[in-house]
Design an enzyme around this catalytic site. Structure first.
Site, PDB file in Angstrom:
ATOM      1  N   LYS A  35       0.832  -1.211   0.000  1.00 32.63           N
ATOM      2  CA  LYS A  35       0.000   0.000   0.000  1.00 32.63           C
ATOM      3  C   LYS A  35       0.868   1.264   0.000  1.00 32.63           C
ATOM      4  O   LYS A  35       2.077   1.188   0.275  1.00 32.63           O
ATOM      5  CB  LYS A  35      -0.924  -0.025   1.220  1.00 32.63           C
ATOM      6  CG  LYS A  35      -0.177  -0.047   2.531  1.00 32.63           C
ATOM      7  CD  LYS A  35      -1.071  -0.522   3.665  1.00 32.63           C
ATOM      8  CE  LYS A  35      -0.311  -0.477   4.967  1.00 32.63           C
ATOM      9  NZ  LYS A  35      -1.016  -1.169   6.047  1.00 32.63           N
ATOM     10  N   TYR A 255      15.361  29.801   9.599  1.00 34.43           N
ATOM     11  CA  TYR A 255      14.119  30.428  10.075  1.00 34.43           C
ATOM     12  C   TYR A 255      14.047  30.400  11.599  1.00 34.43           C
ATOM     13  O   TYR A 255      14.336  29.377  12.220  1.00 34.43           O
ATOM     14  CB  TYR A 255      12.899  29.708   9.502  1.00 34.43           C
ATOM     15  CG  TYR A 255      12.655  29.980   8.043  1.00 34.43           C
ATOM     16  CD1 TYR A 255      12.342  31.264   7.597  1.00 34.43           C
ATOM     17  CD2 TYR A 255      12.737  28.951   7.111  1.00 34.43           C
ATOM     18  CE1 TYR A 255      12.108  31.518   6.243  1.00 34.43           C
ATOM     19  CE2 TYR A 255      12.500  29.186   5.762  1.00 34.43           C
ATOM     20  CZ  TYR A 255      12.187  30.468   5.337  1.00 34.43           C
ATOM     21  OH  TYR A 255      11.960  30.711   4.018  1.00 34.43           O
TER      22      TYR A 255
HETATM   23  C1  LIG Z   1      -0.126  -2.194   6.568  1.00 36.94           C
HETATM   24  C2  LIG Z   1      -0.646  -3.518   6.975  1.00 36.94           C
HETATM   25  C3  LIG Z   1       0.221  -4.605   7.149  1.00 36.94           C
HETATM   26  C4  LIG Z   1       1.725  -4.471   7.072  1.00 36.94           C
HETATM   27  O1  LIG Z   1       2.199  -3.859   8.243  1.00 36.94           O
HETATM   28  P1  LIG Z   1       3.770  -3.633   8.503  1.00 36.94           P
HETATM   29  O2  LIG Z   1       3.835  -3.140   9.884  1.00 36.94           O
HETATM   30  O3  LIG Z   1       4.202  -2.601   7.508  1.00 36.94           O
HETATM   31  O4  LIG Z   1       4.428  -4.933   8.262  1.00 36.94           O
HETATM   32  C5  LIG Z   1      -0.333  -5.829   7.441  1.00 36.94           C
HETATM   33  N1  LIG Z   1      -1.664  -5.989   7.557  1.00 36.94           N
HETATM   34  C6  LIG Z   1      -2.531  -4.963   7.410  1.00 36.94           C
HETATM   35  C7  LIG Z   1      -3.992  -5.194   7.561  1.00 36.94           C
HETATM   36  C8  LIG Z   1      -2.050  -3.697   7.125  1.00 36.94           C
HETATM   37  O5  LIG Z   1      -2.909  -2.677   6.995  1.00 36.94           O
END
Ligand SMILES: *Cc1c(COP(=O)(O)O)cnc(C)c1O
Length: 359
Positions: A35, A255
């Site tokens: 994702k 800044y």
């Molecule tokens: C993002 C996600 C993962 C992966 O998590 P990590 O901590 O990046 O390994 C696994 N399962 C679900 C449902 C997620 O949303």
């Protein structure tokens, strides 16, 4: 020579990390989570490199369709499922598997006149209280899904941990116990483990593990680095020195004038800023790697630039490379210095950054 930040993506490191997942969870299949543009590494290139994964997971349908358009044929799971019945034919036509986590999705599947069957992952809320059906609804959902002509036989069962990155947390044991009790007389394939659980909770591995962060070589535990889990960083974010100048004792930089030279020193200006995704909240002292050593961030992060204290006797020159994170400098440390997590640093990289893929 480029004066833009560059994100080098080491695809061999990515493959190494997947092999590491397999070694840690030898009896599980791997659902690689891609994702958010594969955690900022580039969705399609990462998917193409992960030939050894069993399936991919994304949050949203547009991410899945981008993978299909690029010719990726592995199974793809939509972690949040679908939102309207009208999406079901698109799922079927593109061989997308869906998570079911609520009644709306279930009744849409029951009522559809879909010309085929979808693979379904039933998500149970065992304590995260984000997505998922209540444990008390499980038997009913399970039975209704089995009776559903639009659902392929063989429902997969899943849940998600809220505290797997806290070693020894009672919450994870409780979630595991709730899940095991619910599915005790079911023969279906199960999936619980994200990166933290793959590393710290082997009893949770089940038939499918779901690594995201660790595939990119990063530790999900706040005080550790990927190296400690024999993972290799995949991204190396670098840029170049665009100015080197002397500042006198007492002069302030940037800044708000919020950093002040305690002694006369050499200041370096590097072409990267929050407009590229470098965290604006990185504090004074956040390390930057340049010419074989770490130097501290000095002054506030600007949109296009950061300033570092190169030290009084610096020999660094215009155009020298500076590494913001990568094999030389663990991104976990930068996240700590910026009061955030590596996940957010990766997701915040903007299109101004050039991507280079190394195989
Ligand atoms: C993002 C996600 C993962 C992966 O998590 P990590 O901590 O990046 O390994 C696994 N399962 C679900 C449902 C997620 O949303």
């Amino acid at each position: 020579m480029s004066r833009r930040p560059v994100a080098q993506i080491n695809l061999a490191a990515l493959q190494h990390n997947l092999a590491r997942v397999r070694a840690l969870a030898p009896s599980s299949q791997v659902l690689a989570v891609l994702k958010a543009n594969a955690y900022g590494h580039g969705l399609v290139r990462v998917a193409q490199a992960l030939t050894d994964a069993d399936a991919f997971a994304v949050a949203r349908i547009d991410e899945a369709l981008a993978l299909r358009t690029a010719g990726i044929v592995k199974p793809i799971v939509l972690l949040e499922g679908f939102y309207e019945a009208a999406e079901l034919p698109i799922l079927l036509a593109n061989n997308l598997q869906t998570v079911v986590h609520n009644e709306l999705q279930l009744s849409a599947l029951e009522q559809t006149s879909l010309d085929g069957q979808l693979k379904v992952w039933l998500k149970i809320d065992t304590g995260m209280h984000r997505l998922g059906i209540e444990p008390a609804q499980f038997e009913l959902f399970y039975r209704r899904l089995w009776q559903c002509s639009a659902v392929l036989p063989g429902i997969r069962l899943m849940s998600h941990f809220c505290c797997a990155d806290e070693r020894g947390s009672e919450r994870t044991s409780q979630q595991l116990a709730i899940f095991s009790e619910l599915i005790r007389d079911k023969a279906d394939q199960c999936s619980l483990a994200n990166s933290a659980a793959i590393l710290a909770w082997p009893q949770s591995h089940g038939e499918w593990v779901r690594p995201g962060l660790m595939l990119h070589g990063i530790s999900p535990f706040a005080e550790q680095t990927g190296q400690q889990h024999q993972l290799l960083p995949v991204m190396r974010l670098s840029s170049r020195l665009i100015a080197v100048r002397q500042v006198q004792q007492g002069e302030t930089v940037g800044y708000g004038g919020q950093w002040q030279a305690k002694i006369p020193t050499t200041l370096g200006v590097i072409a990267v800023g929050y407009g590229d995704g470098y965290p604006r909240h990185a504090c004074n002292g956040t390390p930057v790697w340049i010419n074989g050593r770490e130097v501290p961030l000095a002054g506030r992060v600007s949109m296009d630039m950061i300033t570092v204290d190169l030290g009084p006797n610096a020999h660094d020159k215009l155009g020298d490379e500076a590494v913001l994170w990568g094999p030389e400098l663990a991104i976990e440390r930068i996240a700590l210095s910026a009061g955030t997590i590596p996940y957010e640093l990766l997701c915040n990289i903007t299109p101004r950054v050039d991507y280079q893929y190394l195989s």
